[in-house]
Structure formats: C-alpha cells, structure tokens
Write a protein that holds these residues in place. Structure first.
Motif, mmCIF file in Angstrom:
data_model
loop_
_atom_site.group_PDB
_atom_site.id
_atom_site.type_symbol
_atom_site.label_atom_id
_atom_site.label_comp_id
_atom_site.label_asym_id
_atom_site.label_seq_id
_atom_site.Cartn_x
_atom_site.Cartn_y
_atom_site.Cartn_z
ATOM 1 N N ILE A 178 0.849 -1.192 0.000
ATOM 2 C CA ILE A 178 0.000 0.000 0.000
ATOM 3 C C ILE A 178 0.885 1.242 0.000
ATOM 4 O O ILE A 178 1.753 1.402 0.865
ATOM 5 C CB ILE A 178 -0.924 0.008 1.230
ATOM 6 N N GLY A 179 0.669 2.096 -1.002
ATOM 7 C CA GLY A 179 1.512 3.275 -1.107
ATOM 8 C C GLY A 179 1.052 4.185 -2.220
ATOM 9 O O GLY A 179 -0.106 4.152 -2.647
ATOM 10 N N VAL A 180 1.966 4.982 -2.736
ATOM 11 C CA VAL A 180 1.691 5.932 -3.815
ATOM 12 C C VAL A 180 1.951 5.243 -5.151
ATOM 13 O O VAL A 180 3.027 4.690 -5.373
ATOM 14 C CB VAL A 180 2.569 7.187 -3.681
ATOM 15 N N VAL A 181 0.960 5.272 -6.025
ATOM 16 C CA VAL A 181 1.095 4.677 -7.360
ATOM 17 C C VAL A 181 1.681 5.753 -8.288
ATOM 18 O O VAL A 181 0.986 6.677 -8.703
ATOM 19 C CB VAL A 181 -0.266 4.178 -7.885
ATOM 20 N N ALA A 237 -8.780 -0.457 -10.818
ATOM 21 C CA ALA A 237 -7.993 0.605 -10.187
ATOM 22 C C ALA A 237 -6.671 0.769 -10.912
ATOM 23 O O ALA A 237 -6.198 -0.135 -11.614
ATOM 24 C CB ALA A 237 -7.739 0.280 -8.709
ATOM 25 N N ASP A 238 -6.060 1.940 -10.713
ATOM 26 C CA ASP A 238 -4.704 2.180 -11.202
ATOM 27 C C ASP A 238 -3.725 1.575 -10.216
ATOM 28 O O ASP A 238 -3.806 1.836 -8.998
ATOM 29 C CB ASP A 238 -4.441 3.678 -11.337
ATOM 30 N N VAL A 264 2.373 -5.708 -6.104
ATOM 31 C CA VAL A 264 1.485 -4.711 -6.687
ATOM 32 C C VAL A 264 1.336 -3.558 -5.692
ATOM 33 O O VAL A 264 1.063 -3.773 -4.508
ATOM 34 C CB VAL A 264 0.104 -5.313 -7.034
ATOM 35 N N VAL A 265 1.543 -2.349 -6.176
ATOM 36 C CA VAL A 265 1.366 -1.151 -5.350
ATOM 37 C C VAL A 265 -0.042 -0.612 -5.603
ATOM 38 O O VAL A 265 -0.422 -0.355 -6.744
ATOM 39 C CB VAL A 265 2.406 -0.071 -5.698
ATOM 40 N N ASN A 314 -0.998 -4.768 3.708
ATOM 41 C CA ASN A 314 0.354 -5.065 3.245
ATOM 42 C C ASN A 314 0.676 -6.539 3.466
ATOM 43 O O ASN A 314 0.431 -7.084 4.549
ATOM 44 C CB ASN A 314 1.371 -4.198 3.987
ATOM 45 N N GLY A 315 1.207 -7.174 2.428
ATOM 46 C CA GLY A 315 1.576 -8.580 2.531
ATOM 47 C C GLY A 315 0.497 -9.553 2.086
ATOM 48 O O GLY A 315 0.777 -10.734 1.868
#
Length: 337
Positions: free
Chosen positions: A281-284, A305-306, A314-315, A328-329
């Motif tokens: 999980i973060g900034v794409v 989703a983007d 996958v972010v 996460n994970g």
C-alpha cells in the motif's frame, strides 16, 4: 468507486429492480420474489463453503455496488456445473446429407437436434448492468472479474465454461424463432415459456419439444434468419467474450435460438493472463489500469484501479486496499483492463 462483492439478503430489492429492468429473454433473472430470494440464499450457501473439491450445485451471484452511495448498480453470476439436477437443454446445429449418385443430386440440410451436451459445464450468467452505469468500463469489469474468480478458485469449476447469449426478440418479447415452435408445438407465448424455464419449470420442454431433428429449411424465413444471432443489447457482451476466447460451436437456445459460446477455462484470456501479486500500500507513481480481486471466497471483493506492478508485488492506493479489504503482505489476483 464501484466494488463487486457477494450478494447479501439486503440486496433483494435491488436485484428485483434489475430483474424488471432486464426485460424479456433474460431467463436467469425471473421477476419472481420467491425465486430471487432462493437465488440469494443459494449464493450465500455457495460462498459459505470453505472447501470445495469439485464443481457441484453451487451458484455464485455477485453485485456491483457504488461505494459512495451504497447503491447496487448491477449483478453477474457463475453456475459451477449446470444440468446436474435439472435438464439443461440446447439445440445442436448439424447437417444431414441427402444424395443420389444415379441422379447426380447432392443436398446438405442443416438440422436442429435437442440435446443436453453441456451438462456439467460451468456457466457465466446473470450479467446485467443498470443503464445509467454503462460507462467507464463498468460492464467489462462486471463480466471479466468472474474469470479472475474462476482462476483463483479453480477447483470450484469445470474444465469448460459456457455463456448463453440472448437471442433476437422485439420490444414485446416476441421471438421469430419461438413463433414457429409456438404455432406447431407449444401454444405458449415466448414470455411465458421463457418465464417457466427461468423458475425451473422445465418439464414441459421434454414433453412438448419435437423429439426428432428439425430441418432448418422448413422453418419460416424469419425464424431461419435469427438462428445464432444475438439481441441488439447483447452484442457488446458477445464481443467481449469473443475477445476472451469464447466461440460458438453450433449450439443455440431452444426458445430464441441465441448462440451459446464456450471456452476451456484455462484458455480464457483473463484467466491465462492474470497473476497473483503481493500487496504494497503506497503511492502509485506509474499507474496502469487493472481489474483486481482479493483471494477470499466469502469476503470476495473485486474492482478496477490504477496500480503499479513490480515483479510479484502490486502497489495500490490506501482507498483501493480498503475497498478490497486487504493489507500489506496480502495477495491479490490481477489482470490488465
């Protein structure tokens, strides 16, 4: 944002509205409160089974929900294996040759033969998206996510999948193909026969259908013309399935003669090209549009989703993770939209 999830009892009213709006010829959504309630209960039972060794009587029904308003905007389903308890009828298109060597006459006649050849196959069914939401790839997501579900839970489904395409009928539900059958065999109008099939009353088919092959050349021209043709509203769905690798092998519906398409599940494009990725999980930063789903049955979620892919990772953005109920994970299955 639009999320696909398993249907719940509270979705009955929205499902009923979809049944009404879907119109004539949409057999898998009969306008019948008792049957729609049973369909929901049956789906809940299927999603609640933690372990399935082989496909059986399970019927998976999903809805697409707009997360901002909570409105249910469409539905789609998968039958694990059709025809195991109720006969599953089709017409098989074939040929019969009449030849006289002495007269130098050769005549090949196309025939329609009643059959149950698709018994045990998995079926993609009940795809309906309400008119205001037929935009932004919602229809494609509502159909293709099912391929991800079958890929992720492969043991729950057959080797092959089929999809019945709605055949040609007018605004009043009159089918040119059925008109001929009605005149000579049934004395029922198309909407009544279609409704009886939708509610599971199929005995009349075996009792009244012609038991011998039908010569297509003996049918009225209007009936011949629509054999294997789809309803105007069904053309986009057929085109999408053809892009996925589905093909018509000469089977048509017994009422409106719409085509049934089939594919080996392993060879469906979205199954073949999908992959499993671990969640970050973060900034794409370099977005690409994908269809995503989590890897749980009872708590299944899917959406578009983007995302950003890095090998097996996958972010995704935090709001996408929340909608998919992953952290996460965790693992997702994804295919490019």
């Amino acid at each position: 944002m639009f999320v696909v999830r398993p249907i719940a009892p509270s979705d009955y009213s929205a499902l009923y509205d979809c049944a009404v709006e879907s119109g004539h010829g949409f057999t898998s959504l009969p306008v019948d409160e008792g049957l729609l309630q049973k369909r929901i209960a049956r789906a809940q039972e299927a999603f609640a089974r933690p372990h399935v060794a082989e496909p059986g009587e399970e019927g998976y029904l999903f809805v697409m929900e707009e997360t901002r308003t909570g409105a249910v905007v469409g539905c789609s389903g998968i039958e694990a294996a059709v025809g195991l308890s109720d006969s599953f009828y089709h017409y098989r298109l074939g040929h019969e040759v009449h030849q006289s060597a002495s007269l130098d006459i050769y005549n090949a006649q196309q025939t329609l033969t009643l059959c149950n050849d698709y018994t045990g196959y998995s079926e993609l069914c009940t795809l309906f998206l309400r008119a205001p939401y037929r935009r932004d790839m919602n229809g494609r997501v509502l159909s293709r996510f099912r391929m991800l579900f079958m890929a992720e839970f492969r043991e729950r489904f057959s080797q092959y999948a089929i999809a019945e395409m709605r055949g040609v009928s007018d605004e009043d539900g009159n089918s040119p193909f059925w008109s001929w059958l009605q005149q000579h065999f049934f004395k029922l109008d198309f909407t009544q026969a279609d409704y009886l099939t939708g509610i599971g009353e199929k005995t009349f088919v075996a009792e009244l259908m012609p038991r011998h092959p039908i010569y297509v050349s003996l049918l009225p021209a209007a009936a011949q013309k629509v054999i294997g043709q789809v309803h105007e509203n069904t053309r986009p769905a057929l085109k999408m399935l053809q892009h996925e690798g589905f093909r018509c092998r000469g089977y048509v519906d017994i009422f409106d003669a719409g085509p049934t398409v089939e594919a080996e599940i392993e060879n469906i494009r979205s199954v073949r090209e999908s992959g499993r990725y671990q969640v970050h999980i973060g900034v794409v930063k370099q977005p690409t549009r994908y269809i995503l789903c989590n890897t749980r049955v009872a708590d299944f979620r899917a959406l578009q989703a983007d995302v950003e892919l890095h090998d097996e990772q996958v972010v995704i953005a935090p709001d996408v993770a929340e909608a998919l109920r992953v952290g996460n994970g965790d693992w997702l299955r994804a295919v490019a939209l």
